[in-house]
Design an enzyme around this catalytic site. Structure first.
Site, PDB file in Angstrom:
ATOM      1  N   THR A 197      38.599  22.969  43.600  1.00  0.00           N
ATOM      2  CA  THR A 197      37.424  22.424  42.897  1.00  0.00           C
ATOM      3  C   THR A 197      36.479  21.721  43.858  1.00  0.00           C
ATOM      4  OG1 THR A 197      38.671  22.177  40.846  1.00  0.00           O
ATOM      5  CG2 THR A 197      36.691  20.825  41.089  1.00  0.00           C
ATOM      6  N   GLU A 246      45.929  22.858  34.195  1.00  0.00           N
ATOM      7  CA  GLU A 246      45.619  21.668  34.996  1.00  0.00           C
ATOM      8  C   GLU A 246      44.834  20.649  34.177  1.00  0.00           C
ATOM      9  OE1 GLU A 246      43.459  20.118  39.110  1.00  0.00           O
ATOM     10  OE2 GLU A 246      43.657  22.282  38.747  1.00  0.00           O
ATOM     11  N   ILE A 271      40.315  26.512  38.256  1.00  0.00           N
ATOM     12  CA  ILE A 271      39.576  26.566  39.515  1.00  0.00           C
ATOM     13  C   ILE A 271      40.422  25.858  40.558  1.00  0.00           C
ATOM     14  CG2 ILE A 271      37.493  25.925  40.784  1.00  0.00           C
ATOM     15  CD1 ILE A 271      35.893  25.981  38.293  1.00  0.00           C
ATOM     16  N   ASP A 272      41.090  26.615  41.416  1.00  0.00           N
ATOM     17  CA  ASP A 272      41.824  25.986  42.507  1.00  0.00           C
ATOM     18  C   ASP A 272      40.893  25.897  43.700  1.00  0.00           C
ATOM     19  OD1 ASP A 272      44.117  26.595  45.018  1.00  0.00           O
ATOM     20  OD2 ASP A 272      44.082  24.792  43.777  1.00  0.00           O
ATOM     21  N   ASP A 331      49.443  24.959  41.104  1.00  0.00           N
ATOM     22  CA  ASP A 331      49.041  25.433  42.441  1.00  0.00           C
ATOM     23  C   ASP A 331      50.110  26.353  43.036  1.00  0.00           C
ATOM     24  OD1 ASP A 331      48.004  22.072  42.973  1.00  0.00           O
ATOM     25  OD2 ASP A 331      46.648  23.779  42.685  1.00  0.00           O
ATOM     26  N   ASP A 344      45.802  27.338  36.736  1.00  0.00           N
ATOM     27  CA  ASP A 344      44.828  26.518  37.453  1.00  0.00           C
ATOM     28  C   ASP A 344      43.490  27.242  37.334  1.00  0.00           C
ATOM     29  OD1 ASP A 344      44.735  24.820  40.704  1.00  0.00           O
ATOM     30  OD2 ASP A 344      43.214  25.045  39.135  1.00  0.00           O
TER      31      ASP A 344
HETATM   32  C1  LIP Z   1      43.599  21.283  44.882  1.00  0.00           C
HETATM   33  C2  LIP Z   1      44.675  21.947  45.710  1.00  0.00           C
HETATM   34  C3  LIP Z   1      44.724  21.340  47.092  1.00  0.00           C
HETATM   35  C4  LIP Z   1      44.980  19.866  46.996  1.00  0.00           C
HETATM   36  C5  LIP Z   1      43.918  19.203  46.148  1.00  0.00           C
HETATM   37  C6  LIP Z   1      43.861  19.808  44.764  1.00  0.00           C
HETATM   38  P1  LIP Z   1      42.429  21.748  42.593  1.00  0.00           P
HETATM   39  O1  LIP Z   1      43.683  21.815  43.609  1.00  0.00           O
HETATM   40  O2  LIP Z   1      44.374  23.299  45.872  1.00  0.00           O
HETATM   41  O3  LIP Z   1      45.815  21.882  47.776  1.00  0.00           O
HETATM   42  O4  LIP Z   1      44.936  19.348  48.287  1.00  0.00           O
HETATM   43  O5  LIP Z   1      44.249  17.831  46.011  1.00  0.00           O
HETATM   44  O6  LIP Z   1      45.091  19.573  44.073  1.00  0.00           O
HETATM   45  O7  LIP Z   1      42.359  20.328  42.105  1.00  0.00           O
HETATM   46  O8  LIP Z   1      41.199  22.139  43.323  1.00  0.00           O
HETATM   47  O9  LIP Z   1      42.831  22.707  41.507  1.00  0.00           O
END
Ligand code: LIP
Length: 289
Positions: free
Chosen positions: A103, A78, A100-101, A228, A98
């Site tokens: 964030t 990412e 930290i999914d 994601d 990814d």
């Molecule tokens: C997040 C996703 C979430 C989306 C956010 C962002 P991140 O990923 O998990 O579904 O709505 O915009 O993309 O940025 O925390 O890795």
């Protein structure tokens, strides 16, 4: 059995998955420590698309560790992509990461935070590892070998009736009036169809894991990224579920959109009711450089 385009035997993928589990756990330890402290937060594509120094630290930790073991493999991360690295899938063994999914959740110490590592060969997803590090739940799946959470087998919901469905979705990073109108219109259409409920948890990977676990019937989103979707798609499919494009056609990992559901009927119901929100493809740069 040797794979078509590269010389490595697919049996190696089991060993690669073990390496993914090991580094996901290490990354989870870093995140569990960092979540207790103040975060240095900056923004990317919009004011709500957040990134912290820990996202960069964890991505570097994961990629440097895996690249040391598999120097001939390719990597999509990412933060490397946000920094301009090409984001395109080739036949070469490719890790899709990814760090930290969720964030935004991490910044607020809201517990829905995960590390996600997907792996593809010949553009086919081979395995997925998602580590819900603040709750220490490890989701894993390898093509043809089933899906598990902390070693317990996962099974999707077999519900086909939309009016008995619990649905998850996410708003994504675009908040302009036109996008909000379509997003809220999609939610309104499902609520008018008397679904049991709609949940927004701020982590696409952990929301998708709820589908694999049968804790909800469907998930849809516009605006998420290949990192994601990759790992979660294998986990849902190996738990007996379906992961498709929002048009109802086959999943396109780079298209920034997805529908996932326990049953094909439920996935089709969802796809048919969605109005599309368009986002630039993840591999836009790769195709236009
Ligand atoms: C997040 C996703 C979430 C989306 C956010 C962002 P991140 O990923 O998990 O579904 O709505 O915009 O993309 O940025 O925390 O890795």
């Amino acid at each position: 059995m040797t794979s078509a385009s590269n010389e490595e035997p697919s049996a190696n993928w089991g060993e690669c998955m073990e390496a993914a589990v090991e580094i996901a756990r290490k990354a989870g330890q870093v995140i569990r420590e960092a979540v207790k402290h103040d975060k240095c937060v900056t923004t990317k594509s919009s004011a709500v698309d957040l990134v912290t120094e820990t996202d960069h630290l964890v991505e570097n930790l994961i990629i440097s560790s895996l690249r040391a073991k598999y120097p001939s493999h390719s990597f999509i991360g990412e933060e490397s992509s946000a920094a301009g690295e090409k984001c395109c899938l080739t036949d070469n063994p490719t890790w899709i990461i990814d760090p930290i999914d969720g964030t935004c959740n991490f910044v607020h110490s809201f517990p829905m935070v995960a590390v996600s590592i997907g792996f593809a060969v010949n553009k086919e997803l081979e395995f997925g590892v998602i580590y819900h590090c603040l709750e220490e739940n490890l989701y894993t799946a390898r093509k043809g070998h089933g899906a598990f959470c902390n070693g317990l087998k996962l099974q999707v919901s077999k519900e086909t009736d939309l009016s008995k469905a619990l649905i998850l979705t996410e708003i994504g990073a675009k908040r302009d009036p036109e996008t909000l109108k379509i997003f809220l219109g999609n939610m309104e259409r499902f609520l008018k169809a008397h679904v049991h409920g709609i949940r927004v948890i701020g982590s696409a990977t952990l929301a998708l894991c709820q589908i694999a676990a049968g804790a909800a019937e469907a998930y849809y989103q516009f605006g998420l990224h290949c990192w994601d979707i990759a790992a979660a798609a294998v986990i849902i499919r190996e738990a007996g579920g379906n992961v498709i494009d929002t048009s109802g056609g086959p999943l396109d990992l780079m298209s920034r959109r997805v529908v996932a559901a326990g049953t094909q009927e439920m996935a089709n119901h969802i796809a048919q009711m969605l109005e599309t929100i368009t986002y630039e493809r993840d591999d836009y740069n790769a195709n236009n450089l």
